[in-house]
Design a protein around this motif. Structure first.
Motif, short mmCIF file in Angstrom:
data_model
loop_
_atom_site.label_atom_id
_atom_site.label_comp_id
_atom_site.label_asym_id
_atom_site.label_seq_id
_atom_site.Cartn_x
_atom_site.Cartn_y
_atom_site.Cartn_z
N LEU A 160 13.91 -34.00 -38.77
CA LEU A 160 14.29 -33.48 -40.08
C LEU A 160 15.07 -32.18 -39.94
O LEU A 160 16.10 -31.99 -40.60
N TYR A 161 14.60 -31.31 -39.07
CA TYR A 161 15.29 -30.04 -38.83
C TYR A 161 16.73 -30.28 -38.36
O TYR A 161 17.68 -29.67 -38.86
N SER A 162 16.87 -31.20 -37.41
CA SER A 162 18.19 -31.50 -36.86
C SER A 162 19.13 -32.07 -37.92
O SER A 162 20.30 -31.67 -38.01
N VAL A 163 18.61 -33.00 -38.72
CA VAL A 163 19.43 -33.62 -39.77
C VAL A 163 19.86 -32.60 -40.81
O VAL A 163 21.02 -32.56 -41.23
N LEU A 164 18.93 -31.76 -41.25
CA LEU A 164 19.25 -30.77 -42.28
C LEU A 164 20.26 -29.75 -41.78
O LEU A 164 21.18 -29.36 -42.51
N GLU A 165 20.10 -29.31 -40.55
CA GLU A 165 21.04 -28.34 -39.97
C GLU A 165 22.45 -28.92 -39.90
O GLU A 165 23.44 -28.21 -40.14
N LYS A 166 22.53 -30.20 -39.59
CA LYS A 166 23.83 -30.85 -39.45
C LYS A 166 24.44 -31.19 -40.81
O LYS A 166 25.66 -31.02 -41.02
#
Length: 260
Positions: free
Chosen positions: A133-139
């Motif tokens: 989730l962190y990776s998707v939101l950052e991207k």
């Protein structure tokens, strides 16, 4: 929390939120535009309060369980995540009542978070899902402020552990505290921490999994036709068939036929 919590006094007037009582639950008779405007205008005053994202399952559960009904009605509002709820509301005269799903609300808030300076804390799910989730939101939303994430243990937490996570959340000064524990656990957790956690708590169930990419949402036409539950059933029939059979039939009989 184990400590006795003082009665929470809402900082905004709940009477100004239009509601439709369905099976004893005051479901907010709103649409997404109204909801986003309300949250943007009142986000600081809503700190410490909570929003239930309600569907047929939670509403029928609340109808049968008076304590859970108090939880559903005890926050600032319970929004109509389930299409049948908004359909019943419209038939009862609330023409502007439309489905406002947890994942959709998350997405709409994420879109404006950078310009608004909103800070987010995510409580629930697994470490693996939180990392995704962190990776998707950052991207997807460059510049979004993820204040913190925490995957609680599946066992009951001790009073000391609970106090420590509340302190950890509050230290990050979040505007939104997204709670993904599944119903009814997430609603009970928010009610127990009302007035203790800084930030607006919103229980979004599988919202973490949707935005992390673990679960695909139904096609747009199925969402608009109130058929997303069918899509979810096909994805996870073993877990959801019994629930849907139990709650959907009771909802149809009590809310749609008997008009409760």
């Amino acid at each position: 929390m184990t400590a006795v919590k003082q009665e929470f006094i809402h900082k905004v007037d709940k009477a100004k939120i239009p509601t439709c009582n369905i099976l004893g639950v005051d479901i907010a008779a709103v649409d997404m535009v109204w909801l986003l405007d309300y949250l943007n205008d009142n986000i600081h005053a809503l700190s410490g309060d909570y929003i239930c994202v309600s569907n047929v399952h939670t509403t029928v559960t609340a109808y049968e369980d008076v304590e859970y009904r108090k939880v559903q009605n005890g926050g600032i509002m319970a929004i109509p995540d389930g299409g049948p709820l908004s359909s019943v509301g419209q038939k009862r005269g609330f023409k502007n009542m439309k489905r406002t799903t947890g994942p959709s609300l998350m997405g709409e808030i994420f879109k404006i978070s950078v310009s608004k300076g909103y800070r987010h804390f995510f409580y629930g799910s697994t470490d693996e899902t939180l990392e995704k989730l962190y990776s998707v939101l950052e991207k997807t939303y460059p510049g979004i402020q993820i204040a913190g994430m925490y995957s609680p243990p599946f066992r009951p937490m001790t009073a000391e552990e609970d106090e420590a996570i509340v302190e950890r959340i509050n230290e990050t000064k979040p505007d939104f505290v997204w709670v993904g524990l599944g119903a009814p656990k997430q609603e009970k957790w928010m009610a127990a921490h009302q007035g203790c956690v800084d930030g607006l708590m919103i229980g979004v169930g599988a919202g973490f999994d949707y935005h992390a990419g673990n679960i695909e949402r139904a096609p747009e036409w199925m969402q608009k036709s109130n058929l997303e539950w069918v899509y979810r059933l096909l994805q996870d029939p073993k877990r959801l068939f019994g629930r849907y059979w139990h709650t959907n039939t009771k909802f149809i009989w009590n809310a749609m036929i008997r008009g409760k």
